[in-house]
Scaffold this active site. Structure first.
Site, mmCIF file in Angstrom:
data_model
loop_
_atom_site.group_PDB
_atom_site.id
_atom_site.type_symbol
_atom_site.label_atom_id
_atom_site.label_comp_id
_atom_site.label_asym_id
_atom_site.label_seq_id
_atom_site.Cartn_x
_atom_site.Cartn_y
_atom_site.Cartn_z
ATOM 1 N N ASP A 13 0.827 -1.207 0.000
ATOM 2 C CA ASP A 13 0.000 0.000 0.000
ATOM 3 C C ASP A 13 0.867 1.266 0.000
ATOM 4 O O ASP A 13 1.960 1.281 0.566
ATOM 5 C CB ASP A 13 -0.916 -0.010 1.236
ATOM 6 C CG ASP A 13 -2.119 0.911 1.067
ATOM 7 O OD1 ASP A 13 -2.359 1.389 -0.060
ATOM 8 O OD2 ASP A 13 -2.824 1.139 2.064
ATOM 9 N N ASN A 61 -10.832 -2.679 -5.613
ATOM 10 C CA ASN A 61 -10.042 -1.754 -6.443
ATOM 11 C C ASN A 61 -10.692 -1.482 -7.807
ATOM 12 O O ASN A 61 -10.313 -0.531 -8.499
ATOM 13 C CB ASN A 61 -8.598 -2.250 -6.621
ATOM 14 C CG ASN A 61 -7.754 -2.125 -5.363
ATOM 15 O OD1 ASN A 61 -6.860 -2.929 -5.123
ATOM 16 N ND2 ASN A 61 -8.018 -1.109 -4.552
HETATM 17 C C1 IPE Z 1 -5.502 -2.791 -0.417
HETATM 18 O O1 IPE Z 1 -5.137 -1.462 -0.523
HETATM 19 C C2 IPE Z 1 -5.356 -3.475 -1.735
HETATM 20 C C3 IPE Z 1 -3.996 -3.624 -2.238
HETATM 21 C C4 IPE Z 1 -2.897 -3.272 -1.639
HETATM 22 C C5 IPE Z 1 -3.885 -4.243 -3.521
HETATM 23 P P1 IPE Z 1 -6.222 -0.310 -0.763
HETATM 24 O O2 IPE Z 1 -5.443 0.953 -0.795
HETATM 25 O O3 IPE Z 1 -7.069 -0.629 -1.927
HETATM 26 O O4 IPE Z 1 -7.110 -0.402 0.550
HETATM 27 P P2 IPE Z 1 -8.002 0.698 1.274
HETATM 28 O O5 IPE Z 1 -8.945 1.225 0.226
HETATM 29 O O6 IPE Z 1 -7.078 1.749 1.777
HETATM 30 O O7 IPE Z 1 -8.669 -0.053 2.374
HETATM 31 C C1 IPE Z 2 -1.571 0.188 -3.423
HETATM 32 O O1 IPE Z 2 -1.329 1.554 -3.457
HETATM 33 C C2 IPE Z 2 -1.750 -0.385 -4.806
HETATM 34 C C3 IPE Z 2 -3.099 -0.857 -5.108
HETATM 35 C C4 IPE Z 2 -4.121 -0.813 -4.292
HETATM 36 C C5 IPE Z 2 -3.315 -1.409 -6.419
HETATM 37 P P1 IPE Z 2 -2.515 2.597 -3.497
HETATM 38 O O2 IPE Z 2 -2.820 2.891 -4.922
HETATM 39 O O3 IPE Z 2 -3.645 2.128 -2.667
HETATM 40 O O4 IPE Z 2 -1.825 3.868 -2.823
HETATM 41 P P2 IPE Z 2 -2.480 4.896 -1.827
HETATM 42 O O5 IPE Z 2 -3.077 4.136 -0.693
HETATM 43 O O6 IPE Z 2 -3.523 5.645 -2.619
HETATM 44 O O7 IPE Z 2 -1.343 5.771 -1.410
HETATM 45 MG MG MG Z 3 -4.083 2.355 -0.692
#
Ligand code: IPE
Ligand code: IPE
Ligand code: MG
Length: 239
Positions: A13, A61
């Site tokens: 994340d 996602n």
């Molecule tokens: C969880 O991260 C999914 C992945 C790392 C692939 P998200 O960024 O999507 O989760 P939330 O929305 O903060 O809970």
């Molecule tokens: C994790 O990084 C990757 C996926 C969920 C695919 P994020 O895209 O959630 O990054 P933040 O949380 O917005 O910084």
């Molecule tokens: Mg995220």
């Protein structure tokens, strides 16, 4: 190294925030994430961790803007194609945990299937990529499978239930690392993380490196896992 976790899982994340901090589009953060993915796989492999799971894309996602989702699909496809031979050469078995959602481009689904087939007999390490994954969906799918198999209610135990989950040979997760400081499960491998140790390093995923993984492994060795029991030095336990 003793006291290593048998199964490490990473919630990768912070890509978007990494990019925002640099005034770049969020997609730049996803692109930069690849280096961290490679380093974590290499390090876990070198250390001898037998099971590594990486959360790459959740069922939730799909709510993201179409451009970002499309970018992630292309990025995963490029990575699968680029790294297939080196993963295979190292003896890494690659698996994907997630439904083959109709929204996943057919050519990507084909490349994933090819990688899984290519590496299916490898035994050095199992790399599970949670892609289009949702923990609740896996639990529902196990329930459906039990019903389809007409398993009588009294025979549904935790063990039989677990055997109906996708990839039922996957051991429980010992250590989950969620980067970026967020402290939530986000529907990740809900069944398998029941007794996992959790770590929440502040570092954003694109900056996660071998040294961070080492720190987590070191901290894991110092944790006391009780599994509901009381603390007792093993030497004094009777029966
Ligand atoms: C969880 O991260 C999914 C992945 C790392 C692939 P998200 O960024 O999507 O989760 P939330 O929305 O903060 O809970
Ligand atoms: C994790 O990084 C990757 C996926 C969920 C695919 P994020 O895209 O959630 O990054 P933040 O949380 O917005 O910084
Ligand atoms: Mg995220």
């Amino acid at each position: 190294m003793s006291g290593l976790p048998g199964h490490v899982a990473c919630v990768m994340d912070g890509n978007g925030r990494w990019a925002e901090q640099r005034s770049l589009p969020r997609t730049a953060g996803h692109r930069a994430a690849e280096a961290a993915v490679i380093e974590v796989i290499e390090t876990a492999y070198a250390v001898g961790i037998p099971w590594l799971s990486l959360f790459a894309f959740s069922t939730e996602n799909w709510r993201r803007p179409g451009g970002e989702v499309g970018f992630l699909m292309r990025l995963v496809q490029r990575s699968v194609r680029k790294h297939a031979m080196s993963l295979h050469a190292r003896g890494i078995r690659c698996r994907f945990l997630g439904d083959s959602d109709a929204r996943i481009p057919a050519s990507l689904a084909g490349d994933i299937a090819d990688l899984v087939t290519l590496t299916r007999a490898n035994t050095r390490m199992t790399l599970t990529v949670a892609f289009d994954h949702g923990g609740r969906r896996d639990i529902v799918s196990a329930a459906r499978s039990l019903i389809r198999d007409k398993v009588p209610a009294e025979r549904v135990t935790e063990e039989t239930f677990a055997r109906h989950l996708p990839h039922p040979d996957t051991p429980d997760v010992d250590l989950v690392i969620r980067t970026s400081g967020e402290q939530r499960i986000s529907n990740f491998m809900l069944w398998q993380v029941a007794y996992a140790e959790w770590m929440f390093p502040e570092v954003l995923w694109p900056d996660f490196r071998a040294a961070h993984l080492w720190e987590c492994l070191d901290a894991y060795r110092r944790r006391e896992r009780r599994f509901g029991d009381v603390h007792l030095p093993t030497t004094t336990r009777k029966g």
